[in-house]
Design a protein around this motif. Structure first.
Motif, mmCIF file in Angstrom:
data_model
loop_
_atom_site.group_PDB
_atom_site.id
_atom_site.type_symbol
_atom_site.label_atom_id
_atom_site.label_comp_id
_atom_site.label_asym_id
_atom_site.label_seq_id
_atom_site.Cartn_x
_atom_site.Cartn_y
_atom_site.Cartn_z
ATOM 1 N N HIS A 624 11.257 0.491 -4.116
ATOM 2 C CA HIS A 624 10.517 1.627 -3.026
ATOM 3 C C HIS A 624 11.407 1.607 -1.730
ATOM 4 C CE1 HIS A 624 7.095 1.257 -5.591
ATOM 5 N NE2 HIS A 624 7.054 0.096 -5.534
ATOM 6 N N SER A 629 7.132 6.620 -1.317
ATOM 7 C CA SER A 629 7.263 6.145 -3.067
ATOM 8 C C SER A 629 6.325 5.014 -2.949
ATOM 9 C CB SER A 629 8.760 5.681 -2.949
ATOM 10 O OG SER A 629 9.021 4.590 -2.293
ATOM 11 N N PRO A 655 2.473 11.795 -2.103
ATOM 12 C CA PRO A 655 2.721 10.781 -1.114
ATOM 13 C C PRO A 655 2.156 11.481 0.212
ATOM 14 C CG PRO A 655 4.767 11.416 -2.366
ATOM 15 C CD PRO A 655 3.599 12.460 -2.968
ATOM 16 N N LYS A 674 3.176 0.505 -5.283
ATOM 17 C CA LYS A 674 2.598 1.753 -4.943
ATOM 18 C C LYS A 674 1.056 1.353 -4.951
ATOM 19 C CE LYS A 674 1.229 6.002 -7.606
ATOM 20 N NZ LYS A 674 1.673 6.774 -8.709
#
Length: 748
Positions: A624, A629, A655, A674
């Motif tokens: 990441h 991301s 995003p 995430k």
């Protein structure tokens, strides 16, 4: 509650024999003109000619020839655009979600019945002023007329199994009580889960002490009555009012963005209306018959939730509190057998420890006292706000207002700005709030005579030339109005931008609302870089990103990702041994977590924790490398998480910039993977009072909740690009700019 596998089998069996209503398809690409063909235009209960104009986004502007027709047409407009959402809100307020979602929601309904949000509604309905009652009757009549006469209703109603059930005054008041629920309950729920942990008392004392260092909106010199003031100390929404001296146009400015759950359809609905006594434009809540954030010809208003104490929790475990009233309430459950649930109430309020969600907490018998369980009149307050012409009328309008506590900001055509506290304050609620759970045996913790909004401090036309609120405590008091207000970073950032911009216009306020700078997280990043200089074998790429970070949570920011990954692991290293894993998880969800870690990094021995955290963060940083991301917005309907059918109601993800403590709020817990923003800014409003037509709005989603409508998602791309829709208040400009017009005729 039956086992999930049994429920799923029964639901599938039901679907096989019911035409599979949950999987109903609907026509996509319904243009605005096609949707408006569904709107009944004849045989209406009107006292005078009327029209409704719609622009390309299906924003309505009502032109009513009689004041009594205005709420009727507003009810029709709400039903046209958001009937399914309104029905969901009505059933949520009344603890009836199982009627739509089946046994999955029976425990939620049981808890809602215990909370009894609508307890005061019958008495409120009886005590309404005649003009307010007529307004609510006409609004309900408009909803019912649309629901029974519209050519087509949204397929959403069929999916949810909703059949027509006439709206009454009591239903509208119920939606209002749901909107007034105490946001502190969410905080208390989290705290009650961990309060039996060994180190809880230590952490609680620390959090209370830290809460007193936050910024206050009001300048010194505004004492509360009854010796509540302990000294003004420098210290879910943002609101800014700017005086003409700081305005590029020479008119007062007001900017407000509201923070709620990031679901579709959005909680807010954009409407405009004009009648002989009203000319108003702004945001309302579906099922609530007035503009709550917007402007009229003379004034503009907005607000932020101050997280004020309007509730008290009490420990009633002692035998002397054994006398309880008990009743049984029936839950109608879709696809399952109806249930009866017990509800107990004490002399202080409902026994909330009976909720299924508290079963595993080992919580003693606990009662909730909430100001919303007693009558108040927020509808009349906002009727008066909608018609107010100046500061004095605006402030007096909140005489009957009690819940929920709001920082209300104001600007007017004459160039005045102001801020007031809209709430009814009970000092004992502040005392019990500091303890988390109060003792009903202590007289000073029992409610007495509250202070009305008009008795609380207000400020107007400050020398600074602006007023701001961002869920921060407006003024320091003892006992406190609120304890853990969450807007410190945002309030400080507004002040910093005001110094940067000696003169502001619409463009600057747009930039302010979309600002992604995190004050406390940037401070933590700089401190990490400074402390890491003494460490051997520092991870190069991670440290370079931290050192170069400008504090902004843009989707392309490597520094934001580096900070969040490092902070996540640092919390574990600093607190798991000190507080234990459960309290550590609790800390990672606190808005103050960055401040706590900054303080603790200064302590001896923190370098070892930092070294371990950076080593772990460097591994995650390889995957990441940017904030985009990690941090996402899910474009999803409220049914997107429903079993079996949820996928049909998810419309992608993107995003997303911002963070929990940035002005562009997109809330999340500390995370190393995430994740999705839980709630944040989803409606924006900016106005320049030098003109009736300089009004700008943005909405995450769309106006129309009808599945298949082109206006269901048409504002999403505008939102992503930071663009606003300009909407006039002047009728001649509405007539010129709005593409669609409905001529309405009365019943013969």
């Amino acid at each position: 509650m039956p086992k999930l596998s049994v429920i799923v089998c029964l639901i599938l069996l039901f679907l096989a024999n019911s035409g599979c209503s949950l999987f109903t398809t609907w026509p996509d690409g319904q243009k605005t003109a096609q949707r408006l063909e569904d709107f009944p235009t004849s045989g209406l209960e009107l006292k005078a000619p009327a029209r409704i104009y719609f622009n390309r986004y299906q924003v309505p502007f009502i032109e009513a020839g009689h004041d009594d027709d205005l709420p009727y047409l507003l009810g029709m407009v709400h039903a046209h655009l958001r009937l399914g959402q309104m029905e969901t809100l009505r059933r949520a307020a009344q603890g009836r979600l199982s009627e739509m979602f089946g046994p999955f929601m029976s425990e939620v309904d049981h808890s809602l019945r215990i909370l009894n949000l609508t307890k005061a509604v019958p008495q409120m309905a009886k005590s309404l002023p005649a003009q307010t009652r007529l307004w609510l009757e006409r609004f309900s009549q408009g909803i019912n007329h649309y629901s029974t006469r519209a050519r087509r209703l949204s397929p959403e109603l069929k999916v949810l199994g909703i059949e027509h059930e006439p709206w009454r005054v009591e239903d509208v008041l119920s939606v209002g009580r749901l909107a007034a629920a105490d946001v502190n309950w969410l905080f208390w729920f989290g705290a009650l889960k961990v309060k039996d942990q060994k180190a809880w008392a230590q952490l609680w004392t620390r959090l209370k002490k830290q809460s007193q260092t936050g910024p206050a909106s009001f300048p010194p010199g505004h004492p509360l009555p009854q010796s509540l003031m302990s000294g003004a100390v420098k210290s879910g929404s943002n609101c800014v009012a700017v005086s003409p001296a700081r305005s590029k146009s020479g008119g007062a400015l007001l900017a407000n963005d509201a923070h709620v759950g990031l679901n579709l359809p959005p909680l807010w609905l954009l409407v405009g209306y004009r009648s002989p006594g009203f000319q108003v434009l702004g945001f309302s809540i579906p099922g609530a018959p007035l503009v709550l954030m917007g402007r009229n010809r003379d004034i503009a208003w907005g607000g932020t939730n101050m997280l004020s104490f309007s509730s008290s929790l009490y420990d009633i475990s002692s035998k002397r509190y054994d006398r309880l009233n008990e009743r049984r309430e029936k839950l109608k459950v879709r696809w399952w057998f109806d249930e009866e649930v017990p509800v107990r109430e004490s002399w202080l309020g409902p026994v909330i420890s009976d909720s299924p969600f508290f079963e595993d907490m080992g919580l003693g018998r606990t009662a909730l006292k909430w100001r919303g369980h007693a009558p108040s009149d927020e509808i009349t307050a906002f009727m008066r706000v909608n018609r107010a012409r100046g500061w004095r009328e605006f402030r007096a309008a909140f005489e009957s207002y009690a819940v929920s506590g709001q920082n209300m900001l104001y600007a007017d055509r004459q160039g005045n700005i102001g801020q007031l506290l809209a709430m009814e304050f009970e000092p004992a609620a502040g005392r019990t709030g500091r303890r988390l759970v109060g003792d009903p045996g202590q007289k000073d913790q029992l409610w007495g005579q509250p202070l009305k909004s008009t008795a609380l401090p207000a400020v107007s036309n400050p020398q600074s030339g602006f007023l701001a609120s961002s869920n921060n405590t407006p003024i320091k008091t003892d006992p406190p109005l609120s304890l853990f207000a969450r807007g410190g970073d945002r309030f400080q950032r507004i002040g910093g931008l005001m110094k940067k911009w000696p003169k502001l216009g619409i463009a600057e306020l747009m930039k302010l609302q979309q600002d992604t700078y995190g004050v406390s997280s940037h401070r933590l990043a700089r401190l990490m870089v400074e402390k890491a200089r003494k460490l051997p074998n520092r991870p190069k790429k991670l440290m370079e990103a931290l050192a170069a970070w400008d504090g902004h949570y843009g989707v392309d920011s490597a520094g934001a990702a580096a900070l969040e990954l490092s902070a996540f692991h640092l919390a574990g290293e600093l607190y798991k041994e000190r507080y234990g894993p459960e309290l550590t998880a609790y800390i990672t969800r606190l808005a103050s977590v960055y401040d706590l870690m900054s303080t603790d990094l200064e302590n001896d021995g923190a370098e070892r924790a930092l070294a371990a955290a950076l080593k772990q963060a460097a591994k995650g940083f390889e995957e990441h490398g940017t904030w985009g991301s990690m941090h996402y917005l899910s474009i999803s309907h409220m049914m997107g998480n429903a079993p079996l059918i949820g996928r049909r109601f998810r419309y992608g993800e993107t995003p997303y910039p911002g963070s929990s403590r940035t002005l562009l709020k997109s809330a999340h817990s500390l995370n190393n993977k995430k994740h999705y923003a839980r709630y944040g800014a989803n409606a924006r409003f900016i106005t320049d009072m030098s003109s009736r037509d300089e009004n700008y709005f943005a909405l995450l989603g769309g106006q129309d909740a009808y599945f298949g409508s082109n206006n269901f998602l048409d504002m999403v791309e505008l939102w992503k690009k930071g663009r606003y829709i300009k909407i006039p208040l002047s009728l001649d400009q509405v007539q010129e700019q709005f593409e669609h017009k409905l001529e309405l005729t009365a019943r013969p």
